[in-house]
Design a protein around this motif. Structure first.
Motif, PDB file in Angstrom:
ATOM      1  N   VAL A   5      -1.366   2.546  -2.769  1.00  0.00           N
ATOM      2  CA  VAL A   5      -0.724   1.494  -1.937  1.00  0.00           C
ATOM      3  C   VAL A   5      -1.811   0.593  -1.672  1.00  0.00           C
ATOM      4  O   VAL A   5      -2.994   1.052  -1.360  1.00  0.00           O
ATOM      5  N   ILE A   6      -2.153  -0.795  -1.779  1.00  0.00           N
ATOM      6  CA  ILE A   6      -2.932  -1.654  -1.399  1.00  0.00           C
ATOM      7  C   ILE A   6      -2.791  -1.682   0.734  1.00  0.00           C
ATOM      8  O   ILE A   6      -1.610  -2.371   1.027  1.00  0.00           O
ATOM      9  N   ILE A   7      -3.734  -1.743   1.461  1.00  0.00           N
ATOM     10  CA  ILE A   7      -3.411  -1.548   2.562  1.00  0.00           C
ATOM     11  C   ILE A   7      -3.439  -2.726   2.916  1.00  0.00           C
ATOM     12  O   ILE A   7      -4.662  -2.656   2.614  1.00  0.00           O
ATOM     13  N   GLY A  12      -2.086 -10.248   5.403  1.00  0.00           N
ATOM     14  CA  GLY A  12      -1.822  -9.827   4.105  1.00  0.00           C
ATOM     15  C   GLY A  12      -3.165  -9.575   3.348  1.00  0.00           C
ATOM     16  O   GLY A  12      -3.697  -9.816   2.317  1.00  0.00           O
ATOM     17  N   GLU A  13      -4.076 -10.173   4.534  1.00  0.00           N
ATOM     18  CA  GLU A  13      -5.820  -9.421   3.747  1.00  0.00           C
ATOM     19  C   GLU A  13      -6.146  -8.002   3.456  1.00  0.00           C
ATOM     20  O   GLU A  13      -5.611  -6.590   4.226  1.00  0.00           O
ATOM     21  N   PHE A  14      -6.084  -7.631   2.553  1.00  0.00           N
ATOM     22  CA  PHE A  14      -7.137  -6.188   1.613  1.00  0.00           C
ATOM     23  C   PHE A  14      -8.106  -5.348   2.617  1.00  0.00           C
ATOM     24  O   PHE A  14      -9.054  -5.957   3.259  1.00  0.00           O
ATOM     25  N   LYS A  69      -0.856  -2.929  -7.686  1.00  0.00           N
ATOM     26  CA  LYS A  69      -1.784  -1.137  -8.247  1.00  0.00           C
ATOM     27  C   LYS A  69      -3.316  -2.418  -7.402  1.00  0.00           C
ATOM     28  O   LYS A  69      -3.634  -3.117  -7.640  1.00  0.00           O
ATOM     29  N   LEU A  70      -3.800  -1.112  -7.677  1.00  0.00           N
ATOM     30  CA  LEU A  70      -5.165  -1.475  -6.968  1.00  0.00           C
ATOM     31  C   LEU A  70      -6.069  -2.424  -8.049  1.00  0.00           C
ATOM     32  O   LEU A  70      -5.920  -1.432  -9.312  1.00  0.00           O
ATOM     33  N   GLY A  71      -6.545  -4.064  -7.948  1.00  0.00           N
ATOM     34  CA  GLY A  71      -7.151  -4.668  -8.733  1.00  0.00           C
ATOM     35  C   GLY A  71      -6.184  -5.634  -9.446  1.00  0.00           C
ATOM     36  O   GLY A  71      -6.695  -6.572 -10.204  1.00  0.00           O
TER      37      GLY A  71
END
Length: 173
Positions: A5-7, A12-14, A69-71
């Motif tokens: 998952v994207i932390i 909401g920024e990566f 997903k990442l990306g």
């Protein structure tokens, strides 16, 4: 990392990535999305989560939800999962974002920055049985009654964002 998952930070920024189950055990804030599909009669398409899901199995919720997903652009992820979970495609519009935190009885923690999408379709879903136990279309008045009478039948995030989804829906139609 099995499934990541994207932390994200509170805006909401990566920040990075983490294994999905590790994020749900530790309660790290991560990106998610929720999709709400209405038909032309104004009924909302709900899914009952598969009974063996890692949390909230058997509960009713919005049409589909997951994590990008990442990306992957969140909009693209929402379209992908709508097809994977419900076997349908629909033009989606992002309505809003919100964050929520919920700890489940099994110790897992949802701490999500959730992007909420909506679409209108009369396409009949063909749900993936590994993801979805059942589905139904429901009038919003009946849904609101059920949420008052039997709130434990619904997922926490669904109950949190439904009112704002309905307000936006009624402004659009």
């Amino acid at each position: 990392m099995k499934e990541g998952v994207i932390i994200v930070n509170a805006g909401g920024e990566f920040i990075g990535t983490m294994d999905k189950m590790a994020a749900h055990r530790s309660g790290m804030l991560h990106r998610a999305f929720s999709v709400f599909i209405f038909n032309s009669k104004g009924q909302l398409l709900l899914q009952q989560r598969a009974l063996d899901k890692y949390h909230s199995g058997g509960l009713w919720t919005n049409t589909c939800c997951s994590h990008p997903k990442l990306g992957e652009v969140t909009f693209d992820a929402a379209n992908r999962r709508l097809q994977e979970e419900m076997g349908m495609a629909c033009k989606l519009t992002e309505l809003f974002q919100f964050s929520y935190h919920h700890q489940f009885e099994n110790g897992l923690i949802e701490n999500e920055f959730d992007h909420v999408f909506m679409g209108i379709s009369d396409e009949l879903p063909l749900p993936n049985s590994t993801e979805v136990a059942n589905f139904k279309y429901i009038d919003t008045d009946q849904l609101m009654f059920e949420l008052i009478e039997q709130p434990d039948l619904y997922t926490p995030w669904f109950k949190i964002c439904l009112e704002q989804v309905l307000e936006t829906y009624y402004q659009i139609i």
